[in-house]
Design a protein around this motif. Structure first.
Motif, PDB file in Angstrom:
ATOM      1  N   LEU A   1       0.845  -1.189   0.000  1.00  0.00           N
ATOM      2  CA  LEU A   1       0.000   0.000   0.000  1.00  0.00           C
ATOM      3  C   LEU A   1       0.878   1.236   0.000  1.00  0.00           C
ATOM      4  O   LEU A   1       2.081   1.155   0.222  1.00  0.00           O
ATOM      5  CB  LEU A   1      -0.917  -0.003   1.234  1.00  0.00           C
ATOM      6  CG  LEU A   1      -0.265  -0.136   2.620  1.00  0.00           C
ATOM      7  CD1 LEU A   1       0.213   1.193   3.169  1.00  0.00           C
ATOM      8  CD2 LEU A   1      -1.232  -0.774   3.598  1.00  0.00           C
ATOM      9  N   GLY A   2       0.283   2.362  -0.250  1.00  0.00           N
ATOM     10  CA  GLY A   2       1.039   3.605  -0.237  1.00  0.00           C
ATOM     11  C   GLY A   2       0.185   4.769  -0.685  1.00  0.00           C
ATOM     12  O   GLY A   2      -0.911   4.598  -1.218  1.00  0.00           O
TER      13      GLY A   2
ATOM     14  N   GLY B 279       4.924   1.437  -5.256  1.00  0.00           N
ATOM     15  CA  GLY B 279       3.774   2.165  -5.785  1.00  0.00           C
ATOM     16  C   GLY B 279       3.589   1.916  -7.276  1.00  0.00           C
ATOM     17  O   GLY B 279       4.418   1.277  -7.935  1.00  0.00           O
ATOM     18  N   ASN B 280       2.502   2.445  -7.811  1.00  0.00           N
ATOM     19  CA  ASN B 280       2.136   2.232  -9.215  1.00  0.00           C
ATOM     20  C   ASN B 280       2.120   3.535 -10.004  1.00  0.00           C
ATOM     21  O   ASN B 280       1.335   3.696 -10.924  1.00  0.00           O
ATOM     22  CB  ASN B 280       0.753   1.570  -9.302  1.00  0.00           C
ATOM     23  CG  ASN B 280       0.708   0.244  -8.575  1.00  0.00           C
ATOM     24  OD1 ASN B 280       1.688  -0.476  -8.509  1.00  0.00           O
ATOM     25  ND2 ASN B 280      -0.455  -0.088  -8.020  1.00  0.00           N
ATOM     26  N   ALA B 281       2.985   4.488  -9.630  1.00  0.00           N
ATOM     27  CA  ALA B 281       2.969   5.809 -10.256  1.00  0.00           C
ATOM     28  C   ALA B 281       4.104   6.006 -11.251  1.00  0.00           C
ATOM     29  O   ALA B 281       4.412   7.122 -11.634  1.00  0.00           O
ATOM     30  CB  ALA B 281       3.035   6.899  -9.180  1.00  0.00           C
TER      31      ALA B 281
ATOM     32  N   SER C 243       4.551   7.081   0.073  1.00  0.00           N
ATOM     33  CA  SER C 243       4.773   6.764   1.484  1.00  0.00           C
ATOM     34  C   SER C 243       3.896   5.561   1.848  1.00  0.00           C
ATOM     35  O   SER C 243       2.750   5.476   1.395  1.00  0.00           O
ATOM     36  CB  SER C 243       4.378   7.964   2.349  1.00  0.00           C
ATOM     37  OG  SER C 243       4.497   7.648   3.714  1.00  0.00           O
ATOM     38  N   PRO C 244       4.408   4.611   2.626  1.00  0.00           N
ATOM     39  CA  PRO C 244       5.645   4.624   3.417  1.00  0.00           C
ATOM     40  C   PRO C 244       6.891   4.113   2.706  1.00  0.00           C
ATOM     41  O   PRO C 244       7.933   3.963   3.328  1.00  0.00           O
ATOM     42  CB  PRO C 244       5.295   3.727   4.593  1.00  0.00           C
ATOM     43  CG  PRO C 244       4.323   2.740   4.040  1.00  0.00           C
ATOM     44  CD  PRO C 244       3.510   3.494   3.020  1.00  0.00           C
ATOM     45  N   GLY C 245       6.796   3.831   1.401  1.00  0.00           N
ATOM     46  CA  GLY C 245       7.960   3.315   0.694  1.00  0.00           C
ATOM     47  C   GLY C 245       9.137   4.261   0.659  1.00  0.00           C
ATOM     48  O   GLY C 245      10.272   3.835   0.434  1.00  0.00           O
ATOM     49  N   VAL C 246       8.903   5.575   0.879  1.00  0.00           N
ATOM     50  CA  VAL C 246      10.010   6.545   0.881  1.00  0.00           C
ATOM     51  C   VAL C 246      10.897   6.437   2.123  1.00  0.00           C
ATOM     52  O   VAL C 246      11.963   7.039   2.170  1.00  0.00           O
ATOM     53  CB  VAL C 246       9.485   7.997   0.776  1.00  0.00           C
ATOM     54  CG1 VAL C 246       8.835   8.245  -0.569  1.00  0.00           C
ATOM     55  CG2 VAL C 246       8.521   8.318   1.914  1.00  0.00           C
ATOM     56  N   SER C 247      10.463   5.670   3.107  1.00  0.00           N
ATOM     57  CA  SER C 247      11.260   5.562   4.331  1.00  0.00           C
ATOM     58  C   SER C 247      12.635   4.981   4.046  1.00  0.00           C
ATOM     59  O   SER C 247      12.757   3.932   3.407  1.00  0.00           O
ATOM     60  CB  SER C 247      10.546   4.667   5.351  1.00  0.00           C
ATOM     61  OG  SER C 247      11.412   4.369   6.435  1.00  0.00           O
TER      62      SER C 247
END
Length: 207
Positions: free
Chosen positions: A113-114, A151-153, A162-166
């Motif tokens: 998720l994100g 993410g899918n962007a 976020s939270p993948g940017v952590s």
């Protein structure tokens, strides 16, 4: 992943819920909990069950041959934090689920998720939670490894949500099974924590 045994580790999955009566997971009944008001922890969308089986699923046939989860023998729990339709999850639901997974004793927390980053990386509530509770900072006994979708962007750079940017998360993109290349929709780094230091060479490229 040092110190994590895929046969004995506990994996907390945060998504749309799970259906335990599936042959892919051996009909095991995991820890199930819901933080979505008015919805049981069972999956009524499909995404959550797919995510769970990608972790603990037994080998089963598919269009690309037999496939299995990455840790089929692990102990697992599903902490529902996204609703059935349209798969939305409030920040408060997701943070409660992350905390519940930690309290349950999860060694690994999986989150497919994100969303949009909330403030800077240091201000975002998800990245702050991961920073405080990753194994590196909280210790092997109390912390967890956070595995998060990019993410899918995509395919542009600076599109990880976020939270993948952590900086403390293990952020995973998507790839094409046909040729092994990154999927066209998969978000790309670099991630936001390094935007300031790379602002000059990447000016105008951030999504």
């Amino acid at each position: 992943t040092d110190g994590v045994d895929s046969n004995t580790s506990k994996v907390g999955i945060i998504d749309t819920g799970h259906t335990p009566t599936e042959p892919e997971n051996g009909f095991r009944v995991p820890k199930l909990e819901s933080f979505v008001p008015g919805e049981p922890p069972l999956d009524m969308m499909g995404h959550g069950s797919w995510c769970t089986n990608m972790v603990v699923g037994n080998a089963s046939p598919g269009v690309w041959g037999y496939s299995a989860g990455v840790a089929p023998n692990s102990i697992y729990g599903h902490f529902k934090a996204r609703n059935t339709f349209p798969g939305f999850g409030k920040t408060s639901w997701i943070l409660k689920a992350m905390n519940a997974a930690l309290e349950w004793g999860a060694d690994v927390i999986s989150m497919s998720l994100g969303g949009q980053q909330q403030g800077s990386v240091g201000e975002d509530p998800y990245t702050r939670f991961i920073e405080a509770n990753c194994k590196e900072n909280a210790g092997d006994e109390d912390g967890a490894i956070f595995v998060v979708a990019a993410g899918n962007a995509g395919p542009d750079e600076w599109t990880i949500g976020s939270p993948g940017v952590s900086p403390k998360a293990l952020t995973v993109g998507s790839w094409s099974l046909s040729d092994g290349s990154p999927a066209i929709f998969s978000s790309r780094g670099p991630q936001g924590a390094h935007y300031e230091e790379n602002q000059e060479p990447f000016e105008g490229d951030r999504a």
